[in-house]
Design a protein around this motif. Sequence first.
Motif, PDB file in Angstrom:
ATOM      1  N   PRO B  10       0.663  -1.240   0.091  1.00  0.00           N
ATOM      2  CA  PRO B  10       0.008   0.012   0.125  1.00  0.00           C
ATOM      3  C   PRO B  10       0.869   1.236   0.224  1.00  0.00           C
ATOM      4  O   PRO B  10       1.889   1.643   0.826  1.00  0.00           O
ATOM      5  N   GLY B  11       0.696   1.965  -1.009  1.00  0.00           N
ATOM      6  CA  GLY B  11       1.443   3.397  -1.043  1.00  0.00           C
ATOM      7  C   GLY B  11       2.771   3.178  -2.097  1.00  0.00           C
ATOM      8  O   GLY B  11       3.002   4.522  -2.490  1.00  0.00           O
ATOM      9  N   ILE B 226      10.889   7.624   1.326  1.00  0.00           N
ATOM     10  CA  ILE B 226       9.647   8.065   2.129  1.00  0.00           C
ATOM     11  C   ILE B 226       9.392   7.100   3.408  1.00  0.00           C
ATOM     12  O   ILE B 226       9.758   5.739   3.336  1.00  0.00           O
ATOM     13  N   PRO B 227       8.761   7.383   4.400  1.00  0.00           N
ATOM     14  CA  PRO B 227       8.754   6.865   5.648  1.00  0.00           C
ATOM     15  C   PRO B 227       7.727   5.658   5.518  1.00  0.00           C
ATOM     16  O   PRO B 227       6.885   5.771   4.444  1.00  0.00           O
ATOM     17  N   TYR B 228       7.832   4.364   6.170  1.00  0.00           N
ATOM     18  CA  TYR B 228       7.139   3.343   6.025  1.00  0.00           C
ATOM     19  C   TYR B 228       6.818   2.831   7.537  1.00  0.00           C
ATOM     20  O   TYR B 228       7.520   3.048   8.523  1.00  0.00           O
ATOM     21  N   ILE B 235       3.737  -4.122   5.155  1.00  0.00           N
ATOM     22  CA  ILE B 235       4.493  -3.000   4.924  1.00  0.00           C
ATOM     23  C   ILE B 235       3.175  -1.745   4.632  1.00  0.00           C
ATOM     24  O   ILE B 235       2.613  -2.086   3.422  1.00  0.00           O
ATOM     25  N   VAL B 236       3.402  -0.770   5.084  1.00  0.00           N
ATOM     26  CA  VAL B 236       2.259   0.244   4.416  1.00  0.00           C
ATOM     27  C   VAL B 236       3.372   1.826   4.524  1.00  0.00           C
ATOM     28  O   VAL B 236       3.875   2.102   5.382  1.00  0.00           O
ATOM     29  N   LEU B 237       2.981   2.139   3.137  1.00  0.00           N
ATOM     30  CA  LEU B 237       3.967   3.608   3.096  1.00  0.00           C
ATOM     31  C   LEU B 237       3.227   4.655   3.592  1.00  0.00           C
ATOM     32  O   LEU B 237       2.019   4.632   3.549  1.00  0.00           O
ATOM     33  N   ASP B 238       3.817   5.539   4.312  1.00  0.00           N
ATOM     34  CA  ASP B 238       3.117   7.119   4.892  1.00  0.00           C
ATOM     35  C   ASP B 238       2.109   7.692   3.887  1.00  0.00           C
ATOM     36  O   ASP B 238       1.451   8.522   4.566  1.00  0.00           O
ATOM     37  N   ASN B 239       2.258   7.495   2.566  1.00  0.00           N
ATOM     38  CA  ASN B 239       1.350   8.237   1.809  1.00  0.00           C
ATOM     39  C   ASN B 239       0.271   7.540   1.460  1.00  0.00           C
ATOM     40  O   ASN B 239      -0.907   8.008   0.905  1.00  0.00           O
TER      41      ASN B 239
END
Lengths: 299, 241
Positions: B10-11, B226-228, B235-239
């Motif tokens: 995701p992201g 990018i942060p995650y 795993i999920v990206l912060d966007n």
Amino acid sequence: MGIFDRYQSTDDTIKKYLKQLWEYQEAEADLMVEIATLLYEDDAIDDAVGFLERSVRIYEELGLYEQEASILDLMGDVYLNMDENNTALKYYRKCHQICTAKDLPIIEDVFNKIQELEEVEQTSTKIGTETSTSSVDEDSYSEIFDEGFSDEMEKVDYENIGSKLDDIISLLDEYAIYGSYQKFDNPLAHIKEAIEMSRSIGDDKGEAGLILIMGDISLKKEETEKSLDYFQQALKKFRKIGDDKGEAISRLMVGTAYFLLGETEEGSSYLRESMEIIKFLHDDKMEKAAMALLKSIYR
Amino acid sequence: MIVRIASGIPGFDDFTSSDDDLGLDLGGIPENTATLIYGPQGVGKSIFAYAFAYHGLTQDEPCLYLTTDLEMGDLYQKMASIGLKLDEYSENEMFYVVDAALSDSGSEMEDSDLYQSTSVKNPTDILVKVSRGARMISNKGPRFRSVIDSLTTVLESNNPVLIVRVLKTYILRVKEAGGTALITYTEGSSNSSTEILIKSMVDNIIKLDHGKITIEAMKGMGRKDIPYQITEKGIVLDNSE
């Protein structure tokens, strides 16, 4: 300066590239030695030796005899530290050969190491005759050799010998995996494919094991000459990488194939050499399997 | 235009998409390339690989999975623990496993069309079985995904130079067969020269470290990060929303 200048300089360009290639190869070998040193410090001895072997081959190919000799000397030291005196001696002797041919300065040092080791070996042989810890002593297999081969070659029991060879080859480290290829419909095709792959990645140990299995399959099909050829190839590979166990097993295979071809003296010589290595390895399982094979060959 | 396949993270696909006016350049992992996922231990490299493999399966893209740390049963369990259930895809013959994580006692499972046991100590056998798997799986459709999780274990058990050659051949075979490869590797587990060689063989390099995912190299895009977070769903990206 003309537009054709670049064609006139083709030779120079090739020379330049070859020089670059040569330098890269030398750098690769140097790097391998550095890696080997780090691995050795980490107690990853087998890996360290593997890198040293590869560096030796590169130095040999490039004609860098001094480097080649010093790595062989170093390998001798590595084996000496592991109390593998025979293997150490083998490397020192190789090193000494190069030193003699090329008049290298380390010759005296290597010569002293060889002398010291030979003295140790002679002493331990004398002691060994009285206090051998090997489960199979030399006398027992010497007796078998002395009894001689069967004169009636038509009575050769391929099945019996084949099963004994299976017991021996299954002791090979690689057999647990590569032996399973024999279950496939066309085992030779699978093994050939694997050999090609092992060659493409430089997996000498895997290649040697696979070639040995090819020989075993050929022998079972009573294609003895073909099998002998495979066994010889495997022997050469195992010797190249300094794998004593693989070498001993290959020698047993080669000796057996010679015997089956009626070349009994040659066969006997390989079998004896194999037994010497096996005795040195102190591998009970292998000794027993080898003795069973010898008994099925000799009477 | 670079064709990309959805990553399953995701992201990540939004993060890697370019601002194409026509909206044609979707993000994801460039198709028919090799991607290295590397970073220290415990940063989610394997979780990235699970999501990548699983998402492909949901898109009818079969997967060839070389597992070197977890035996197949454990792999199924681990993926199921983050909601990625493989049974259906295994039944549909979409998930092909080469299991090099077996202990010396060997496998309790028999080798089959979808399962092959091997050992990290036998690089030739790994290559034979992966190549066979790639051939078989490529017959199932125009694209497939291939994962090595992780290269670290194979490197630890063999001469690194040999394994670098194995990796080269593996990437070649997967690409030839139309696949997209993803390889995980623990940073610092080999010497720096081996790491340089590994990086030189792949097309895309993604680093996971301290809650930050960095695209160090990827076809068609520059370096960015990018942060995650690692959540119970992976795993999920912060966007991502």
